[in-house]
Design a protein around this motif. Structure first.
Motif, PDB file in Angstrom:
ATOM      1  N   LEU A 110     -28.937  -3.749   6.552  1.00 41.42           N
ATOM      2  CA  LEU A 110     -29.110  -3.155   7.966  1.00 41.42           C
ATOM      3  C   LEU A 110     -30.667  -3.064   8.102  1.00 41.42           C
ATOM      4  O   LEU A 110     -31.117  -3.358   9.093  1.00 41.42           O
ATOM      5  N   ALA A 111     -31.416  -2.617   6.921  1.00 37.62           N
ATOM      6  CA  ALA A 111     -32.711  -2.476   7.199  1.00 37.62           C
ATOM      7  C   ALA A 111     -33.526  -3.683   7.317  1.00 37.62           C
ATOM      8  O   ALA A 111     -34.384  -3.821   8.242  1.00 37.62           O
ATOM      9  N   GLU A 112     -33.183  -4.697   6.735  1.00 35.19           N
ATOM     10  CA  GLU A 112     -33.814  -5.914   7.067  1.00 35.19           C
ATOM     11  C   GLU A 112     -33.233  -6.583   8.376  1.00 35.19           C
ATOM     12  O   GLU A 112     -34.289  -7.105   9.054  1.00 35.19           O
ATOM     13  N   ALA A 113     -31.996  -6.444   8.976  1.00 36.24           N
ATOM     14  CA  ALA A 113     -31.941  -6.833  10.487  1.00 36.24           C
ATOM     15  C   ALA A 113     -32.595  -6.205  11.263  1.00 36.24           C
ATOM     16  O   ALA A 113     -33.039  -6.441  12.396  1.00 36.24           O
ATOM     17  N   GLU A 114     -32.791  -4.629  11.054  1.00 37.46           N
ATOM     18  CA  GLU A 114     -33.702  -3.927  11.923  1.00 37.46           C
ATOM     19  C   GLU A 114     -34.988  -4.286  11.981  1.00 37.46           C
ATOM     20  O   GLU A 114     -35.656  -4.224  13.036  1.00 37.46           O
ATOM     21  N   LYS A 115     -35.606  -4.615  10.728  1.00 37.33           N
ATOM     22  CA  LYS A 115     -37.002  -4.967  10.554  1.00 37.33           C
ATOM     23  C   LYS A 115     -37.213  -6.182  11.767  1.00 37.33           C
ATOM     24  O   LYS A 115     -38.261  -6.314  12.160  1.00 37.33           O
ATOM     25  N   PHE A 116     -36.096  -7.184  11.978  1.00 36.58           N
ATOM     26  CA  PHE A 116     -36.608  -8.303  12.558  1.00 36.58           C
ATOM     27  C   PHE A 116     -35.811  -7.984  14.231  1.00 36.58           C
ATOM     28  O   PHE A 116     -35.763  -8.968  14.776  1.00 36.58           O
ATOM     29  N   GLY A 117     -35.567  -6.717  14.438  1.00 32.44           N
ATOM     30  CA  GLY A 117     -35.139  -6.318  15.710  1.00 32.44           C
ATOM     31  C   GLY A 117     -33.634  -6.716  16.026  1.00 32.44           C
ATOM     32  O   GLY A 117     -33.329  -7.074  17.243  1.00 32.44           O
ATOM     33  N   LEU A 118     -33.089  -7.139  14.908  1.00 33.13           N
ATOM     34  CA  LEU A 118     -31.418  -7.499  15.477  1.00 33.13           C
ATOM     35  C   LEU A 118     -30.391  -6.390  15.205  1.00 33.13           C
ATOM     36  O   LEU A 118     -30.456  -5.795  14.266  1.00 33.13           O
ATOM     37  N   ALA A 119     -30.103  -6.056  16.377  1.00 31.45           N
ATOM     38  CA  ALA A 119     -29.052  -4.782  16.394  1.00 31.45           C
ATOM     39  C   ALA A 119     -28.195  -5.169  17.630  1.00 31.45           C
ATOM     40  O   ALA A 119     -28.617  -5.590  18.768  1.00 31.45           O
ATOM     41  N   PRO A 120     -27.055  -4.823  17.852  1.00 35.03           N
ATOM     42  CA  PRO A 120     -26.149  -4.273  16.631  1.00 35.03           C
ATOM     43  C   PRO A 120     -25.918  -5.539  15.590  1.00 35.03           C
ATOM     44  O   PRO A 120     -26.081  -6.587  15.724  1.00 35.03           O
ATOM     45  N   VAL A 121     -25.391  -4.885  14.194  1.00 35.59           N
ATOM     46  CA  VAL A 121     -25.007  -5.997  13.224  1.00 35.59           C
ATOM     47  C   VAL A 121     -23.589  -5.934  13.180  1.00 35.59           C
ATOM     48  O   VAL A 121     -22.952  -5.059  13.335  1.00 35.59           O
TER      49      VAL A 121
END
Length: 148
Positions: A110-121
């Motif tokens: 989740l942190a990696e996805a957030e780092k790239f601005g990917l939300a929601p997952v």
């Protein structure tokens, strides 16, 4: 965790049996994902050629990419794009009964996805079954799938 792009192409086959081509994932894992998609996702691909590729030459050998493969194939089969200006991030293992199973290091993914601005997952905490994940991902008409 490493973000990878999963691509899929589904095409009507003129061959018997149809082709199943996997690059970057195990062919047996692809067969399992296709069987679960047909049985529990309502997306039967028995007469279609299916090609799946993990972009960039990366090899993924863990079941956390099952959901990304399933969503990419479903997207290609239904001719519905996943994502928009940003790709869709997802992860989770598919169980044989269509449930999404948690995978190791959820917080890191989740942190990696957030780092790239990917939300929601889309992941096992937000969707308990493959059918729910398909509805959420395809229903929102998003384009692209990334496995975290």
């Amino acid at each position: 965790p490493l973000l990878v792009e999963v691509q899929a192409l589904v095409s009507q086959s003129e061959l018997v049996p149809p082709r199943r081509v996997a690059s970057g994932i195990d062919r047996n894992r692809l067969a399992l994902v296709l069987a679960v998609l047909g049985r529990h996702g309502g997306i039967g691909l028995g007469s279609a050629d299916v090609f799946v590729n993990v972009a960039g030459g990366v090899r993924v050998d863990e079941p956390g990419a099952d959901l990304a493969v399933a969503l990419a194939v479903a997207s290609a089969a239904k001719h519905v794009a996943l994502g928009g200006p940003r790709p869709l991030a997802c992860f989770g293992e598919l169980g044989l009964t269509g449930e999404l199973r948690t995978v190791a290091h959820t917080d890191r993914r989740l942190a990696e996805a957030e780092k790239f601005g990917l939300a929601p997952v889309v992941e096992p905490e937000t969707c308990r079954t493959l059918r729910e994940a398909l509805s959420r991902a395809l229903g929102q008409e998003r384009r692209g799938a990334l496995a975290a």
